[in-house]
Design an enzyme around this catalytic site. Sequence first.
Site, short mmCIF file in Angstrom:
data_model
loop_
_atom_site.label_atom_id
_atom_site.label_comp_id
_atom_site.label_asym_id
_atom_site.label_seq_id
_atom_site.Cartn_x
_atom_site.Cartn_y
_atom_site.Cartn_z
N ASP A 22 0.89 -1.16 0.00
CA ASP A 22 0.00 0.00 0.00
C ASP A 22 0.93 1.20 0.00
O ASP A 22 1.62 1.46 0.99
CB ASP A 22 -0.89 -0.02 1.25
CG ASP A 22 -1.71 1.25 1.41
OD1 ASP A 22 -1.53 2.22 0.63
OD2 ASP A 22 -2.54 1.30 2.34
N VAL A 23 0.97 1.95 -1.11
CA VAL A 23 1.97 3.01 -1.24
C VAL A 23 1.74 4.17 -0.27
O VAL A 23 2.61 5.03 -0.13
CB VAL A 23 2.04 3.56 -2.69
CG1 VAL A 23 2.48 2.46 -3.64
CG2 VAL A 23 0.72 4.18 -3.12
N ASN B 120 4.99 3.83 -9.64
CA ASN B 120 4.03 3.72 -10.74
C ASN B 120 2.57 3.72 -10.29
O ASN B 120 1.68 3.85 -11.12
CB ASN B 120 4.32 2.43 -11.53
CG ASN B 120 3.48 2.31 -12.78
OD1 ASN B 120 3.41 3.23 -13.58
ND2 ASN B 120 2.83 1.17 -12.93
N TYR C 298 -6.12 15.04 -9.76
CA TYR C 298 -5.22 14.18 -10.55
C TYR C 298 -4.12 15.02 -11.17
O TYR C 298 -2.92 14.71 -11.07
CB TYR C 298 -6.00 13.44 -11.63
CG TYR C 298 -5.11 12.58 -12.50
CD1 TYR C 298 -4.66 11.34 -12.05
CD2 TYR C 298 -4.69 13.02 -13.75
CE1 TYR C 298 -3.83 10.55 -12.83
CE2 TYR C 298 -3.85 12.24 -14.54
CZ TYR C 298 -3.43 11.01 -14.08
OH TYR C 298 -2.59 10.24 -14.85
N LYS D 112 -0.02 14.99 -10.25
CA LYS D 112 1.01 14.69 -11.25
C LYS D 112 1.98 15.86 -11.42
O LYS D 112 3.17 15.66 -11.70
CB LYS D 112 0.37 14.31 -12.57
CG LYS D 112 -0.41 12.99 -12.51
CD LYS D 112 0.47 11.84 -12.06
CE LYS D 112 -0.23 10.50 -12.14
NZ LYS D 112 0.67 9.38 -11.73
N ILE E 298 -2.96 6.11 -22.27
CA ILE E 298 -2.41 4.78 -22.49
C ILE E 298 -3.54 3.75 -22.31
O ILE E 298 -4.42 3.93 -21.46
CB ILE E 298 -1.27 4.47 -21.50
CG1 ILE E 298 -0.19 5.57 -21.55
CG2 ILE E 298 -0.67 3.10 -21.76
CD1 ILE E 298 0.56 5.66 -22.85
N THR F 80 -4.87 1.10 -20.62
CA THR F 80 -4.72 0.39 -19.35
C THR F 80 -6.11 0.24 -18.73
O THR F 80 -7.07 0.90 -19.15
CB THR F 80 -3.84 1.18 -18.36
OG1 THR F 80 -4.53 2.39 -17.98
CG2 THR F 80 -2.48 1.53 -18.97
N THR G 185 -7.90 3.53 -17.82
CA THR G 185 -8.50 4.37 -18.86
C THR G 185 -9.66 3.67 -19.57
O THR G 185 -10.25 4.24 -20.49
CB THR G 185 -7.45 4.77 -19.91
OG1 THR G 185 -6.98 3.61 -20.60
CG2 THR G 185 -6.29 5.50 -19.27
#
Length: 207
Positions: A19-20, A46, A112, A116, A145, A147, A150
């Site tokens: 868990d980051v 990531n 978001y 970033k 991308i 993924t 998205t």
Amino acid sequence: KVEAEIQEMGGHASYVHLDVTSENDWLNAVQVAVDSYGKLDVLVNNAGISLNKKIEATTEKDWDRVMEINAKGVFLGTRAAIPEMRKAGGGSIVNISSQLGLVGMAESSPQYQSSKGAVRIFTKSAAIQYAPEGIRVNSVHPGPIVTPMTEARRSDSAVQQVMVSRIPLGRYGESEDVAYGVLYLASDESSFVTGGELVIDGGWTAQ
């Protein structure tokens, strides 16, 4: 699953729950890497999430959740990795930002894009601080991308049309397009690159 696939191909990989947003999880993951492979010299931050709400529809909880994972997670990971990279004589940290860490977009959530942007500047700060110790830190800025994150937006034909119209190459990128850029920054071939921004966006930010 990925661990099993790598081992089936003759490689060596270890899955570690992470868990980051948890300092303890980060310390454990770093220790497992060192115990398994003898040292830690590459970290790729990531993990990321997104919520698609405009500013007035964004709650404080929405804001905090995205910032906690996307920005705080990068900070915690970097901080946990640096002591072991120092012991290893250097290393490479690659932080995944976004093209929306460079430019704004009405159709993406404020938190978001803010998260970033934070990753972009944090990367430069870390790069300057740890360059004397041979620890390089760079950011990667993918455009749209293909993924799972998205998938929902890609299934909306109107949104899909808007997104593709902003990409001069006329398509979404694939995960491999980003992976090869990360591989370059993680490798010794980029030994003179730190504090940099590798943009992999099909030309989005060139306009």
